[in-house]
Design a protein around this motif. Structure first.
Motif, PDB file in Angstrom:
ATOM      1  N   GLY A   1       0.816  -1.206   0.000  1.00  0.00           N
ATOM      2  CA  GLY A   1       0.000   0.000   0.000  1.00  0.00           C
ATOM      3  C   GLY A   1       0.850   1.257   0.000  1.00  0.00           C
ATOM      4  N   ALA A   2       1.931   1.252   0.781  1.00  0.00           N
ATOM      5  CA  ALA A   2       2.831   2.409   0.806  1.00  0.00           C
ATOM      6  C   ALA A   2       3.507   2.609  -0.540  1.00  0.00           C
ATOM      7  CB  ALA A   2       3.868   2.232   1.907  1.00  0.00           C
ATOM      8  N   ALA A   3       3.923   1.522  -1.184  1.00  0.00           N
ATOM      9  CA  ALA A   3       4.576   1.623  -2.491  1.00  0.00           C
ATOM     10  C   ALA A   3       3.611   2.139  -3.553  1.00  0.00           C
ATOM     11  CB  ALA A   3       5.139   0.265  -2.905  1.00  0.00           C
TER      12      ALA A   3
ATOM     13  N   HIS B   1      -7.802  -6.948   8.587  1.00  0.00           N
ATOM     14  CA  HIS B   1      -8.847  -6.076   8.042  1.00  0.00           C
ATOM     15  C   HIS B   1      -8.340  -4.652   7.803  1.00  0.00           C
ATOM     16  CE1 HIS B   1     -11.885  -9.151   8.362  1.00  0.00           C
ATOM     17  NE2 HIS B   1     -11.584  -9.355   9.628  1.00  0.00           N
ATOM     18  N   SER B   2      -7.512  -4.141   8.693  1.00  0.00           N
ATOM     19  CA  SER B   2      -7.011  -2.783   8.484  1.00  0.00           C
ATOM     20  C   SER B   2      -6.066  -2.731   7.292  1.00  0.00           C
ATOM     21  CB  SER B   2      -6.334  -2.246   9.741  1.00  0.00           C
ATOM     22  OG  SER B   2      -5.289  -3.092  10.154  1.00  0.00           O
ATOM     23  N   ALA B   3      -5.274  -3.791   7.075  1.00  0.00           N
ATOM     24  CA  ALA B   3      -4.419  -3.828   5.886  1.00  0.00           C
ATOM     25  C   ALA B   3      -5.258  -3.851   4.617  1.00  0.00           C
ATOM     26  CB  ALA B   3      -3.503  -5.056   5.939  1.00  0.00           C
ATOM     27  N   ARG B   4      -6.363  -4.598   4.653  1.00  0.00           N
ATOM     28  CA  ARG B   4      -7.263  -4.621   3.504  1.00  0.00           C
ATOM     29  C   ARG B   4      -7.853  -3.226   3.275  1.00  0.00           C
ATOM     30  NH1 ARG B   4      -9.687  -8.635   0.797  1.00  0.00           N
ATOM     31  NH2 ARG B   4      -8.879 -10.150   2.295  1.00  0.00           N
ATOM     32  N   GLY B   5      -8.275  -2.582   4.356  1.00  0.00           N
ATOM     33  CA  GLY B   5      -8.831  -1.240   4.218  1.00  0.00           C
ATOM     34  C   GLY B   5      -7.839  -0.257   3.624  1.00  0.00           C
ATOM     35  N   SER B   6      -6.584  -0.339   4.044  1.00  0.00           N
ATOM     36  CA  SER B   6      -5.575   0.579   3.520  1.00  0.00           C
ATOM     37  C   SER B   6      -5.299   0.348   2.046  1.00  0.00           C
ATOM     38  CB  SER B   6      -4.284   0.446   4.334  1.00  0.00           C
ATOM     39  OG  SER B   6      -4.480   0.905   5.645  1.00  0.00           O
ATOM     40  N   LEU B   7      -5.286  -0.917   1.627  1.00  0.00           N
ATOM     41  CA  LEU B   7      -5.111  -1.203   0.200  1.00  0.00           C
ATOM     42  C   LEU B   7      -6.266  -0.641  -0.615  1.00  0.00           C
ATOM     43  CD1 LEU B   7      -3.769  -4.871   0.181  1.00  0.00           C
ATOM     44  CD2 LEU B   7      -2.607  -2.874  -0.768  1.00  0.00           C
ATOM     45  N   LEU B   8      -7.475  -0.791  -0.100  1.00  0.00           N
ATOM     46  CA  LEU B   8      -8.636  -0.259  -0.811  1.00  0.00           C
ATOM     47  C   LEU B   8      -8.612   1.265  -0.828  1.00  0.00           C
ATOM     48  CD1 LEU B   8     -11.246  -2.763   0.638  1.00  0.00           C
ATOM     49  CD2 LEU B   8     -10.427  -2.684  -1.725  1.00  0.00           C
ATOM     50  N   ASP B   9      -8.071   1.881   0.217  1.00  0.00           N
ATOM     51  CA  ASP B   9      -7.950   3.344   0.244  1.00  0.00           C
ATOM     52  C   ASP B   9      -7.051   3.844  -0.878  1.00  0.00           C
ATOM     53  OD1 ASP B   9      -9.600   4.268   2.343  1.00  0.00           O
ATOM     54  OD2 ASP B   9      -8.127   3.686   3.853  1.00  0.00           O
ATOM     55  N   VAL B  10      -5.875   3.192  -1.061  1.00  0.00           N
ATOM     56  CA  VAL B  10      -4.964   3.681  -2.102  1.00  0.00           C
ATOM     57  C   VAL B  10      -5.489   3.364  -3.490  1.00  0.00           C
ATOM     58  CG1 VAL B  10      -2.916   3.671  -0.640  1.00  0.00           C
ATOM     59  CG2 VAL B  10      -3.485   1.630  -1.969  1.00  0.00           C
ATOM     60  N   ALA B  11      -6.472   2.457  -3.583  1.00  0.00           N
ATOM     61  CA  ALA B  11      -7.143   2.210  -4.865  1.00  0.00           C
ATOM     62  C   ALA B  11      -8.357   3.123  -5.029  1.00  0.00           C
ATOM     63  CB  ALA B  11      -7.583   0.750  -4.948  1.00  0.00           C
ATOM     64  N   TRP B  12      -8.589   4.032  -4.068  1.00  0.00           N
ATOM     65  CA  TRP B  12      -9.698   4.996  -4.068  1.00  0.00           C
ATOM     66  C   TRP B  12     -11.049   4.301  -3.999  1.00  0.00           C
ATOM     67  CZ3 TRP B  12      -7.570   7.746  -9.029  1.00  0.00           C
ATOM     68  CH2 TRP B  12      -6.285   8.237  -8.770  1.00  0.00           C
ATOM     69  N   ARG B  13     -11.076   3.134  -3.374  1.00  0.00           N
ATOM     70  CA  ARG B  13     -12.331   2.380  -3.182  1.00  0.00           C
ATOM     71  C   ARG B  13     -12.779   2.592  -1.731  1.00  0.00           C
ATOM     72  NH1 ARG B  13     -10.147  -3.238  -5.654  1.00  0.00           N
ATOM     73  NH2 ARG B  13     -11.985  -4.092  -4.596  1.00  0.00           N
ATOM     74  N   PHE B  14     -13.186   3.843  -1.461  1.00  0.00           N
ATOM     75  CA  PHE B  14     -13.327   4.284  -0.080  1.00  0.00           C
ATOM     76  C   PHE B  14     -14.497   3.628   0.655  1.00  0.00           C
ATOM     77  CE2 PHE B  14     -11.239   7.942  -2.250  1.00  0.00           C
ATOM     78  CZ  PHE B  14     -10.015   7.835  -1.616  1.00  0.00           C
TER      79      PHE B  14
ATOM     80  N   LEU C   1       4.674   1.220  -7.684  1.00  0.00           N
ATOM     81  CA  LEU C   1       4.089   0.029  -8.282  1.00  0.00           C
ATOM     82  C   LEU C   1       2.774   0.395  -8.941  1.00  0.00           C
ATOM     83  CD1 LEU C   1       4.601  -2.511  -5.325  1.00  0.00           C
ATOM     84  CD2 LEU C   1       5.937  -2.384  -7.446  1.00  0.00           C
ATOM     85  N   PRO C   2       2.418  -0.265 -10.038  1.00  0.00           N
ATOM     86  CA  PRO C   2       1.115  -0.015 -10.656  1.00  0.00           C
ATOM     87  C   PRO C   2      -0.005  -0.420  -9.700  1.00  0.00           C
ATOM     88  CG  PRO C   2       2.179  -1.917 -11.673  1.00  0.00           C
ATOM     89  CD  PRO C   2       3.199  -1.283 -10.781  1.00  0.00           C
ATOM     90  N   THR C   3      -1.006   0.436  -9.576  1.00  0.00           N
ATOM     91  CA  THR C   3      -2.014   0.260  -8.539  1.00  0.00           C
ATOM     92  C   THR C   3      -2.766  -1.058  -8.659  1.00  0.00           C
ATOM     93  OG1 THR C   3      -2.282   2.642  -8.312  1.00  0.00           O
ATOM     94  CG2 THR C   3      -4.077   1.268  -7.493  1.00  0.00           C
ATOM     95  N   GLY C   4      -3.318  -1.334  -9.840  1.00  0.00           N
ATOM     96  CA  GLY C   4      -4.153  -2.523  -9.988  1.00  0.00           C
ATOM     97  C   GLY C   4      -3.450  -3.816  -9.610  1.00  0.00           C
ATOM     98  N   PRO C   5      -2.313  -4.134 -10.249  1.00  0.00           N
ATOM     99  CA  PRO C   5      -1.623  -5.381  -9.911  1.00  0.00           C
ATOM    100  C   PRO C   5      -1.147  -5.442  -8.461  1.00  0.00           C
ATOM    101  CG  PRO C   5      -0.868  -4.557 -12.041  1.00  0.00           C
ATOM    102  CD  PRO C   5      -1.714  -3.480 -11.434  1.00  0.00           C
ATOM    103  N   ALA C   6      -0.681  -4.307  -7.930  1.00  0.00           N
ATOM    104  CA  ALA C   6      -0.180  -4.321  -6.556  1.00  0.00           C
ATOM    105  C   ALA C   6      -1.315  -4.502  -5.551  1.00  0.00           C
ATOM    106  CB  ALA C   6       0.588  -3.038  -6.259  1.00  0.00           C
ATOM    107  N   VAL C   7      -2.463  -3.871  -5.796  1.00  0.00           N
ATOM    108  CA  VAL C   7      -3.616  -4.070  -4.920  1.00  0.00           C
ATOM    109  C   VAL C   7      -4.065  -5.526  -4.989  1.00  0.00           C
ATOM    110  CG1 VAL C   7      -6.069  -3.521  -4.589  1.00  0.00           C
ATOM    111  CG2 VAL C   7      -4.412  -1.687  -4.912  1.00  0.00           C
ATOM    112  N   ASP C   8      -4.103  -6.073  -6.194  1.00  0.00           N
ATOM    113  CA  ASP C   8      -4.493  -7.485  -6.349  1.00  0.00           C
ATOM    114  C   ASP C   8      -3.525  -8.398  -5.600  1.00  0.00           C
ATOM    115  OD1 ASP C   8      -6.656  -6.768  -7.865  1.00  0.00           O
ATOM    116  OD2 ASP C   8      -5.700  -7.211  -9.799  1.00  0.00           O
TER     117      ASP C   8
ATOM    118  N   ASP D   1      -1.690   7.967 -13.564  1.00  0.00           N
ATOM    119  CA  ASP D   1      -0.843   6.822 -13.206  1.00  0.00           C
ATOM    120  C   ASP D   1      -1.466   5.979 -12.093  1.00  0.00           C
ATOM    121  OD1 ASP D   1       0.965   7.682 -15.075  1.00  0.00           O
ATOM    122  OD2 ASP D   1       2.345   8.595 -13.636  1.00  0.00           O
ATOM    123  N   GLY D   2      -2.625   6.409 -11.585  1.00  0.00           N
ATOM    124  CA  GLY D   2      -3.257   5.674 -10.493  1.00  0.00           C
ATOM    125  C   GLY D   2      -2.473   5.739  -9.203  1.00  0.00           C
ATOM    126  N   CYS D   3      -1.808   6.858  -8.953  1.00  0.00           N
ATOM    127  CA  CYS D   3      -0.943   7.013  -7.780  1.00  0.00           C
ATOM    128  C   CYS D   3      -1.799   7.046  -6.510  1.00  0.00           C
ATOM    129  CB  CYS D   3      -0.134   8.295  -7.914  1.00  0.00           C
ATOM    130  SG  CYS D   3       0.853   8.681  -6.471  1.00  0.00           S
ATOM    131  N   GLY D   4      -1.584   6.092  -5.622  1.00  0.00           N
ATOM    132  CA  GLY D   4      -2.446   5.948  -4.458  1.00  0.00           C
ATOM    133  C   GLY D   4      -2.375   7.096  -3.479  1.00  0.00           C
TER     134      GLY D   4
END
Length: 441
Positions: free
Chosen positions: A173-175, A208-221, A181-188, A404-407
């Protein structure tokens, strides 16, 4: 995980081979019971995977099945003062946990609930995990990249060691935030790592919080909000859970709520610099500049000699209370042969806030023509450009990060330096709609 008792409980086997704790039967499912019985018979020796397979699975066992069984057994044995330690490449061993002193302060173990289960592995595994976690918490691109490499290797080597999976998802998520890293593949990748960890041990702290943070950087709030809610329900006193939820709140524009969460986290973990830095940022976003300066200075003073904290303190001061006394220490940050990129962003911002236009633009221009500057890092130059009145150029940097989908763009757009111009700029309005679904908020 409950703290260990003042001394490990006595574990034995009855005549039929059933495990007992202080003479009382332990209520365990059949496989966990068979695994514990074998560990007790062999204690203190290591039991091989082959022997577990023969004793509890009839010879047909996958590594994942054993890892899930061991994870459930660890949860049952923790309150009794015992742990199942993994011995890489060999098997598992039953060990007594270090007792908690009777006069330990209340909440001693609760302040770091993620670390207790993480220590239930061989020392080299724990050391690699703690080193990678510390690197990831620095939140600089170089440190995060190193953490990801270490954690990917650790997850591959020990898939049953689920704390490493959570740490890897956090680092990914930080990267993504930095645009490394490209957002889509890294989130996946991160969500897949968490799914596999959940299949092994659904009670792993931080899932769960790690999942939430990944979804945040994908703008899936909205999805992120649900994940953070589940994390808070499971770990309301976990500083990391509170921190990640606070970052979610800042992205959603709820700065005052974020401040409350971060103060609660700091009460549990008062010497964690990232918590205090995020609190300072939240206070600025909430319009409480003097408090923000105090928190940023406290983080710097609590960790003397850390360049990142010194730079952050200057940036907060430049935002909340710019003055000519900031220029000399800002330039001193850049002394040295290998100045890290974040120093130049802070220096350019300080100079811009002091209306040193030419000097600020020299730094910005040099950084933006560098091929190593990621789109995430480039967004940090939007604030000094906006301070200098060049909002079109600032908007172009933010637009590129969006493309670029920058989180980290969600946090950048909430920067108080952009609050005055972004909603009124045509590119700015479109970006707010694209990322948040609303022109302001």
């Amino acid at each position: 995980m409950p703290p260990a008792p003042t001394a490990p409980r006595r574990l034995t086997l009855d005549d039929a081979g059933f495990p007992l704790a202080e003479g009382q039967p332990l209520e365990l499912p059949p496989k966990e019971r068979a695994v514990l019985a074998l560990l007790l018979r062999r204690h203190p020796s290591v039991v091989s995977k082959h022997d577990f397979a023969a004793a509890a699975w009839g010879g047909d066992m996958s590594d994942e099945s054993l890892a899930r069984c061991i994870s459930r057994l660890r949860r049952a044995l923790g309150p009794l003062g015992w742990q199942v330690a993994s011995v890489y490449g060999t098997g598992y061993r039953l060990d007594a946990m270090a007792p908690v002193a009777a006069d330990s302060p209340p909440g001693t173990s609760a302040a770091h609930p993620r670390l207790a289960p993480a220590t239930q592995a061989r020392p080299a595994t724990v050391d690699a995990y703690l080193h990678a976690r510390q690197l990831a918490q620095q939140r600089t691109p170089v440190a995060v990249a190193r953490a990801i490499g270490l954690l990917r290797a650790l997850v591959d080597q020990e898939p049953g060691y689920t704390p490493a999976s959570v740490a890897l998802a956090d680092a990914l998520g930080a990267a993504i935030g930095w645009g490394q890293l490209p957002t889509g593949p890294a989130v996946d990748e991160g969500l897949g790592v968490l799914d596999r960890a959940a299949a092994i041990d659904p009670d792993t702290p931080g899932l769960h919080s790690a999942r939430g943070s990944l979804l945040d950087v994908a703008w899936r709030f909205d999805e992120a909000a649900a994940a953070h809610a589940r994390a808070l329900a499971r770990g309301p006193h976990d500083p990391d859970t509170l921190l990640m939820h606070a970052r979610h709140l800042l992205m959603r524009g709820e700065a005052e709520h974020a401040v409350r969460q971060l103060r609660a986290a700091l009460a549990l973990s008062p010497h964690t610099p990232l918590l205090r830095m995020t609190l300072a940022r939240a206070l600025v976003q909430a319009g409480r500049g003097a408090e923000a300066v105090a928190e940023a200075d406290a983080a710097r003073d609590d960790h003397p000699g850390q360049l990142l904290l010194a730079a952050f303190s200057l940036a907060i001061r430049a935002m909340a209370a710019p003055g000519p006394e900031l220029e000399a220490p800002a330039w001193r940050l850049a002394d040295g042969a290998d100045t890290p990129p974040f120093v130049w962003t802070v220096l350019s911002f300080v100079l811009a806030r002091l209306d040193r236009r030419d000097a600020a633009l020299d730094i910005i221009d040099a950084a933006l023509i560098c091929s190593r500057t990621s789109s995430g890092e480039a967004t940090l130059y939007a604030a000094p450009l906006a301070c200098l009145g060049d909002t079109d150029r600032a908007a172009a940097l933010l637009q590129q990060a969006a493309d670029d989908g920058c989180g980290m763009l969600a946090m950048v757009l909430r920067d108080p330096a952009h609050a005055g111009w972004l909603p009124g700029h045509p590119v700015g309005r479109a970006l707010l709609m694209r990322v948040f679904g609303a022109p302001a908020g």
